[in-house]
Design a protein around this motif. Structure first.
Motif, PDB file in Angstrom:
ATOM      1  N   THR A  21       3.254  -5.284   5.812  1.00  0.00           N
ATOM      2  CA  THR A  21       4.725  -4.257   4.911  1.00  0.00           C
ATOM      3  C   THR A  21       3.769  -2.406   5.026  1.00  0.00           C
ATOM      4  N   LEU A  52       7.531   4.098  -2.276  1.00  0.00           N
ATOM      5  CA  LEU A  52       6.995   2.263  -1.995  1.00  0.00           C
ATOM      6  C   LEU A  52       6.033   1.710  -0.989  1.00  0.00           C
ATOM      7  N   LEU A  77      10.944  -7.303   2.170  1.00  0.00           N
ATOM      8  CA  LEU A  77      10.502  -6.028   2.201  1.00  0.00           C
ATOM      9  C   LEU A  77      10.054  -5.681   3.581  1.00  0.00           C
ATOM     10  N   ILE A 117      15.981  -3.879  -0.500  1.00  0.00           N
ATOM     11  CA  ILE A 117      14.572  -3.645  -0.661  1.00  0.00           C
ATOM     12  C   ILE A 117      14.893  -3.319  -2.248  1.00  0.00           C
ATOM     13  N   LEU A 121      12.463  -5.642  -4.819  1.00  0.00           N
ATOM     14  CA  LEU A 121      11.669  -5.092  -5.376  1.00  0.00           C
ATOM     15  C   LEU A 121      11.893  -5.734  -7.090  1.00  0.00           C
TER      16      LEU A 121
END
Length: 1008
Positions: A21, A52, A77, A117, A121
């Motif tokens: 990621t 991020l 993600l 996203i 989170l």
């Protein structure tokens, strides 16, 4: 400790996806930089991704339980980042017009990705992050910010889409409407409005429609097809063949006689044919303006049925309007086709009447011009330019001018007709009105690159135009000058203008005219926008001589216009060099330092002109003549000292002058002198001012002075405050060049322990990391920023300071450095390899011995502590900076093939740390497995003696090992023999010794 190392070495599935990621985010951020449409929205999204990345990097360092919730969050993600990357790549590669038409969908996709996203989170179990409140807080803040994220299209984009939707709804078939839309789109997306460029862009658009990855459903597909259909009604982007085929197909189906209008076409109030028919609440149809006027007069009933009317219910009768337009088009087509015999008849009055009617049809609608050209009227009209009747000739010229206006295809069609340009040029010497029409037509035709060259090639044309440009008729003179300016884009035309003495009158008045004439001519030269060729032509005709003489004139205003004219003409490097050769610099300096000079504007213009002359010294021609604007160190000191006495404009010119001179053939001497006169002290002060332009230039010059300077010459002027200022600029500036210069200065700072501590205290490592990971600059200068940041990092990786090296590794630099070995520029790879070499030098000391298993189970179980393949002990990136553990060996081997000598040498140095001393046996095996030995052998033939010698020393050691001399000895033999013949005495001996290892020469050979 060993157990911890082993646990971290075996990544969990969640950690693997986390690493993927992070890498995908970096690739997505890079992809965003190539996006031009929706740039602002993508930049906002990129900021979220960068934040991020920081969160995920910190998360990867924590010992977090791999709960299902965490796994699910990371998987989401990873998936959404890949979707974002695909979207960014799509938007970076697709046709700009296509992207504008889909801008709403792009924004919709960005909103959707951001939302998912944020939701992912939210799945991360924050309760398990108690050990790191910073990470937990950052996740919460990021979720909040992403919740407030606002992506939207621009006002211009919204306006264009609304116009397209309105056109579709109204079924607007007017080509001018489509033309206007095409021009608006071209300006919005930044493509040329030239017809050829527009056609190319829209042809690409056509080909991309079938590969519409942004389209989600059939409704969107239909809407896109409607948009394309509307835009391709524009005659700007439709090929002449398509227009002709479509027109002729329709016209041949119409018959030959015009049709009478239907009764329903007439407005019952005005009894005229309607243009904008509207239906009232009574069911009757009227011309909009007529019924609105009827109601405005207080008549609230229907004129036909007397039924009361509702004023607000006037509905466009689109069907009737379309029928009226089709009827008009049909009759116009028939009329155009039927007039050709009349225009070609011998009856002058009939010809004139028909030409007048044809001209009216041209003016009525842009579409009619297209029909007239398709009906092949151009050869007929051009043939009329040879008629005896001047009125017929003028009428034909006027129609041709209308047809040529704003249409490059028609311009070229006109020019291709036999003798067309010749006929038009001949009309320049006829009666005044006809001459003006011919001039207007030529001016219009000259706006086409293709046609302007044909105009200038007609014998006598340039001379006629020069004559008209000097006439008393203001408008004709203006048109002739504009036409000559258009023609000057062609070399042959410029020569003809010079032969026709186009600049002659101006230069004569400038040299020997009255004072007022000199002032006027000098002012003209100072203000007129000249082409580069015109400036060169003026210097060829010695325009600089009278201007330089005017520098000694007693009147300040005369000096000002003369200097400004020289400033204008000296912007061409060739002219600047000529001025230097002819002693202009001395006169300009004399004027600059004149104690009577009180005019600020004149001082600024003199300095701007000196700057142009300095820039000219950077050309290849200047290197041959060793051109310089300074005769002594005193000249350098006097000019530089003016920085503290002048305003921003003058300061900018002075600094840019020295920047140019630092790049010239005498650059080293200039930089040395500037350091000797303590220029650094002034530049450090200028780095703190608010004027961005001057500060940027000061930083750039500062950078040049630190590149090859002795530390002692500027160390005394560099304090902690200066360090903080430079780092602040890197962090806050929006100017990419300024960031690159500031980071360049930082990279060249003295390798002094006090300086290093100041950098650490000011957060230099974080700033360097930011530059290397996100390229804190735009695409144009991103490479330079990264190169300088990589160089700046080298001071923090020296092997004599293990504590400093550890700070760099703990900051997460190692994976980033390995990535830059793959994707960086050659200079970046060189500096990265230097840092990796310095890390590797510490690995032997830091590698811990592997603990051996004892007891009965030694015979039954394989030890888990096998140790590093090179250092034998326990190695990790974090504990011993091991190149092998960092996966840096293969990328370093790849750099050995780089054409840049510095990058290749630094990479070789890093790799050779793996075979130092006792590491030879194991290190060589690792190099062999990484396919490094063959490239090292290839370096034996390098043009760089240093690189060749390092490769030779490496191979002498490697060929002590039987396994490797048998495998690789044959490929190295010829190169080694060549060194024994042509190398230095030291290298000959070493090469012979290596050959002895290969049993090619005995140890007793004379080569030894």
């Amino acid at each position: 400790m060993a157990n911890n190392v082993l646990i971290s070495a075996s990544l969990s599935p969640t950690s693997t996806i986390l690493s993927e990621t992070i890498l995908a985010i970096i690739e997505t951020v890079n992809a965003v930089e190539s996006v031009l449409i929706q740039r602002e929205n993508f930049n906002k999204f990129s900021i979220y991704l960068e934040r991020l990345t920081v969160v995920l990097r910190e998360l990867s360092k924590l010992d977090v339980n791999n709960s299902d919730s965490l796994k699910n969050a990371i998987e989401i993600l990873n998936r959404e980042v890949k979707v974002a990357k695909r979207l960014a790549l799509n938007c970076g590669n697709r046709n700009k017009v296509y992207l504008l038409l889909n801008c709403r969908r792009i924004v919709k996709h960005l909103k959707g990705i951001t939302k998912k996203i944020r939701q992912a989170l939210g799945l991360i179990p924050l309760a398990s992050l108690d050990d790191s409140l910073v990470v937990s807080d950052e996740i919460s803040k990021l979720c909040t910010n992403m919740l407030d994220a606002k992506y939207q299209i621009t006002v211009v984009e919204e306006e264009i889409l609304e116009k397209i939707e309105s056109g579709i709804e109204e079924q607007n078939v007017d080509r001018s409407y489509a033309n206007n839309l095409v021009m608006l789109i071209a300006e919005a997306v930044g493509i040329s409005t030239e017809e050829s460029e527009l056609k190319r862009e829209f042809e690409i658009l056509k080909s991309e429609i079938n590969n519409d990855e942004l389209r989600e459903d059939m409704a969107e597909a239909v809407q896109m097809e409607q948009m394309i259909a509307l835009l391709f009604q524009s005659d700007i982007i439709t090929t002449s063949e398509e227009i002709e085929t479509k027109y002729l197909s329709k016209r041949y189906s119409l018959g030959r006689q015009p049709l009478e209008p239907l009764q329903s076409f007439y407005c019952p109030i005005t009894m005229d044919i309607m243009v904008d028919p509207v239906e009232t609440s009574s069911g009757q149809t009227f011309e909009r303006s007529a019924i609105e006027r009827w109601l405005a007069d207080g008549k609230n009933h229907c004129p036909l049925t007397m039924i009361p009317l509702n004023k607000s219910l006037l509905r466009p009768n689109k069907t009737l309007r379309k029928s009226i337009e089709e009827w008009k088009d049909r009759n116009t087509m028939i009329t155009i086709a039927s007039m050709k015999p009349k225009i070609q008849s011998n009856e002058e009055q009939e010809v004139l009447y028909s030409l007048g009617k044809l001209q009216d049809i041209c003016i009525e609608r842009a579409l009619h011009k297209e029909w007239i050209v398709t009906e092949d009227y151009l050869p007929i009209l051009i043939g009329l330019l040879g008629a005896k009747n001047s009125k017929i000739r003028k009428h034909a010229e006027d129609i041709l001018c209308i047809l040529a206006k704003d249409n490059d295809d028609n311009k070229e069609r006109i020019a291709k007709v036999d003798n067309a340009i010749l006929f038009i040029v001949r009309s320049l010497i006829r009666k005044v009105e006809e001459s003006k029409s011919a001039l207007q037509l030529l001016l219009e035709l000259s706006r086409s690159n293709v046609v302007r060259n044909l105009i200038g090639s007609v014998q006598g044309c340039i001379l006629l135009l020069v004559t008209i440009s000097r006439s008393d008729d203001t408008q004709a003179a203006k048109d002739a000058n504009e036409l000559l300016e258009n023609l000057s884009f062609h070399d042959q035309n410029v020569i003809q203008m010079a032969n026709a003495n186009y600049f002659g009158p101006l230069l004569r008045l400038l040299s020997s005219g009255s004072e007022s004439a000199k002032m006027m001519m000098a002012k003209t030269l100072s203000e007129i926008e000249l082409t580069d060729r015109s400036k060169l032509s003026l210097f060829k005709d010695r325009a600089q001589d009278p201007l330089l003489q005017l520098l000694s004139h007693g009147d300040i205003e005369m000096k000002e216009v003369a200097v400004k004219a020289l400033q204008n003409l000296s912007s061409i490097q060739q002219n600047g060099l000529q001025m230097i050769r002819e002693g202009a610099v001395g006169k300009l300096f004399e004027l600059l330092y004149c104690h009577r000079l009180s005019s600020t504007s004149l001082r600024e213009q003199v300095l701007a002109t000196i700057m142009h002359l300095a820039i000219s010294t950077t050309s290849p021609e200047a290197d041959q003549m060793q051109a310089s604007i300074f005769e002594s160190e005193e000249d350098i000191f006097k000019l530089f000292s003016l920085i503290s006495l002048t305003g921003p404009n003058a300061q900018q010119s002075i600094i840019q002058t020295f920047i140019a001179m630092c790049q010239s053939s005498s650059g080293f001497e200039i930089r040395t002198t500037l350091r000797q006169i303590s220029a650094t002290r002034v530049l450090v002060q200028l780095c703190e001012i608010d004027n961005c332009t001057v500060r940027e230039s000061a930083l750039q010059l500062f950078y040049y002075l630190t590149e090859d300077g002795d530390d002692r010459t500027f160390l005394e002027h560099l304090g902690q405050r200066c360090i903080e200022t430079l780092l602040s600029i890197v962090k806050t500036s929006n100017n990419a060049e300024e960031i690159a210069s500031a980071m360049g200065v930082i990279s060249n700072l003295p390798k002094d322990s006090q300086m290093t501590q100041w950098l650490l205290d000011a957060g230099a490592l974080q700033v360097i990391y930011s530059c290397l990971s996100s390229g804190n600059a735009d695409a144009l200068h991103k490479k330079e920023v990264i190169e300088n940041a990589a160089k700046a990092l080298c001071r923090f990786t020296i092997p004599t300071n293990l504590e400093l090296q550890m700070k760099v590794v703990e900051a997460g630099f190692m994976p980033l450095l390995v990535e830059l070995l793959v994707h960086g520029t050659s200079l970046t790879k060189q500096n990265v390899a230097i840092s990796l070499e310095q890390f590797s030098e510490s690995s032997c000391v830091l590698s811990r011995p592997a603990k051996k298993q004892a007891g009965f189970f030694v015979c039954c179980l394989t030890s888990t502590a096998t140790g590093c393949l090179v250092h034998s002990g326990l190695c990790t990136v974090e504990s011993s900076f091991c190149l092998l553990e960092a996966d840096a060996v293969r990328p370093l081997v790849k750099v050995l093939e780089d054409q840049h000598i510095g990058a290749c040498e630094a990479s070789l140095d890093a790799l050779l740390t793996l075979i130092e001393s006792d590491l030879l046996q194991k290190g060589t095996k690792v190099l062999a497995e990484a396919n490094a030995i063959a490239p090292i052998i290839k370096l034996l033939g390098s043009a760089s003696e240093t690189l060749q010698e390092k490769a030779l020393k490496a191979m002498e050691r490697i060929f002590r090992l039987v396994e490797f001399k048998e495998q690789y000895g044959g490929s190295a033999q010829l190169l080694l023999v060549e060194i024994t013949q042509r190398g230095s005495s030291h290298m000959k001996s070493l090469a012979a010794k290596t050959l002895a290892h290969l049993n090619v020469l005995p140890y007793q050979s004379s080569f030894l």
